[in-house]
Design an enzyme around this catalytic site. Sequence first.
Site, PDB file in Angstrom:
ATOM      1  N   PHE A 116       0.863  -1.176   0.000  1.00  0.00           N
ATOM      2  CA  PHE A 116       0.000   0.000   0.000  1.00  0.00           C
ATOM      3  C   PHE A 116       0.897   1.223   0.000  1.00  0.00           C
ATOM      4  O   PHE A 116       1.524   1.555   1.007  1.00  0.00           O
ATOM      5  CB  PHE A 116      -0.944   0.051   1.193  1.00  0.00           C
ATOM      6  CG  PHE A 116      -1.852   1.252   1.124  1.00  0.00           C
ATOM      7  CD1 PHE A 116      -2.998   1.220   0.343  1.00  0.00           C
ATOM      8  CD2 PHE A 116      -1.545   2.430   1.777  1.00  0.00           C
ATOM      9  CE1 PHE A 116      -3.823   2.338   0.227  1.00  0.00           C
ATOM     10  CE2 PHE A 116      -2.356   3.554   1.675  1.00  0.00           C
ATOM     11  CZ  PHE A 116      -3.505   3.500   0.896  1.00  0.00           C
TER      12      PHE A 116
ATOM     13  N   ASP B  37       9.613   2.789   1.733  1.00  0.00           N
ATOM     14  CA  ASP B  37       8.425   3.572   2.048  1.00  0.00           C
ATOM     15  C   ASP B  37       8.202   3.480   3.558  1.00  0.00           C
ATOM     16  O   ASP B  37       7.636   2.518   4.065  1.00  0.00           O
ATOM     17  CB  ASP B  37       7.220   3.016   1.282  1.00  0.00           C
ATOM     18  CG  ASP B  37       5.932   3.796   1.564  1.00  0.00           C
ATOM     19  OD1 ASP B  37       5.885   4.529   2.570  1.00  0.00           O
ATOM     20  OD2 ASP B  37       4.970   3.641   0.799  1.00  0.00           O
TER      21      ASP B  37
ATOM     22  N   LYS C 248       2.938  11.348   6.712  1.00  0.00           N
ATOM     23  CA  LYS C 248       2.086  11.162   7.888  1.00  0.00           C
ATOM     24  C   LYS C 248       2.612  11.900   9.111  1.00  0.00           C
ATOM     25  O   LYS C 248       2.346  13.078   9.283  1.00  0.00           O
ATOM     26  CB  LYS C 248       1.864   9.672   8.147  1.00  0.00           C
ATOM     27  CG  LYS C 248       1.050   9.001   7.037  1.00  0.00           C
ATOM     28  CD  LYS C 248       0.487   7.684   7.452  1.00  0.00           C
ATOM     29  CE  LYS C 248      -0.233   6.989   6.298  1.00  0.00           C
ATOM     30  NZ  LYS C 248      -1.459   7.687   5.887  1.00  0.00           N
TER      31      LYS C 248
END
Length: 404
Positions: A145, A230, A259
Amino acid sequence: MIEGKLRTPEAVRDAERWTAHNYHPLPVVISSAEGAWLTDVDGRRYLDCLAGYSALNFGHRHPALIRAAHNQLDKLTLTSRAFVHDQFADFCRELAQLCGKDLVLPMNTGAEAVETGIKVARKWGYQVKGVTPGQANIVVAEGNFHGRTTTIVSFSTDEDARADFGPYTPGFTVVPYGDLAALTDAIDENTVAVLLEPIQGEQGVVVPPEGYLPGVRRVCTERNVLFIADEIQSGLGRTGATFACQQEGVVPDMYLLGKALGGGIVPVSAVAADAGVLGVLKPGQHGSTFGGNPLACAVATEVVRLLATGEFQRRSAELGARLHAGIQSLVGKGLLAVRGRGLWAGLDIDPALMSGREAGERLMKRGVLAKDTHGSTIRLAPPLVITADEIDYAVAQLAGVLAG
């Protein structure tokens, strides 16, 4: 009820009436928050065990971050990159130093950081490695994801994220996560990068087999391929280290961050790499109007300074051990398996008992907010400011849900 606010049922109905249904939120309407706690429009408090999918690693309204935002709001919020502003250099320098890299490229969202990483890797492949023009490929993992743009969903294996959004972007080879032999075999003369999550968050906090990440690092070095990590969910203290890669003794060629970098206040993302990689970009080849804006830089610089103390990494490691001990004791009592590191856990609930959605709703009624993924899995990712007593409270409520 909090004055001036709709009560929960009415507010939920209004949200469903006027919003495209791209999410399926729990039926709770949050009005305020502090630290690890949320308050809804009816005045009920909940322990936040999702933390905005790790965007709120430092809790809600951390005083240092709120102070930085307020100070900057009074002075300057946006210039675009057409000019240099006085917050930019400090942010880029301090984040580069935290990452151990030469350069930083600020963006806004995690998906933008991933798209940036893809573009940089391709350009590096053509200009530095000498890949055949137009033939660059990137190796990715099943269950990944990395975001929801059209390019990123092109290499997703989640049909909910991918179906009906074609035609898909070529240039990606998907291999099983954790399978070093398959990854090695997928690399050819036109491979420019391997793009991986050190721990797959959306898949259910899946930790790769021991030795996998060091093996990926070794293969990438041997085959002259960039290793792109990531760390948008796994980084910035979540797993008990600044980066999840560090716990495997691995240094990637490129970090993708987001984030928590925005402190739960503004969207901030970044790509960090050495000059031999990020240096392939020249003016006009990539950019963002809001990327690296003064408000974002002011908040994100304070985030980097909080991490530089090591306090939050230690909290995640120590309190994460307490969390995992608590939930591990529930395996065989409604839980089939537990995975994760630090203050991050994936819990597989016995599907014969209930779905993940049902578990989330029952936890909500007990004052704990968490979210399901992939059927019967619940993710726990509380803010790193959570206390030992609050962890015990969350585990006790989970035990109560499983006991019926």
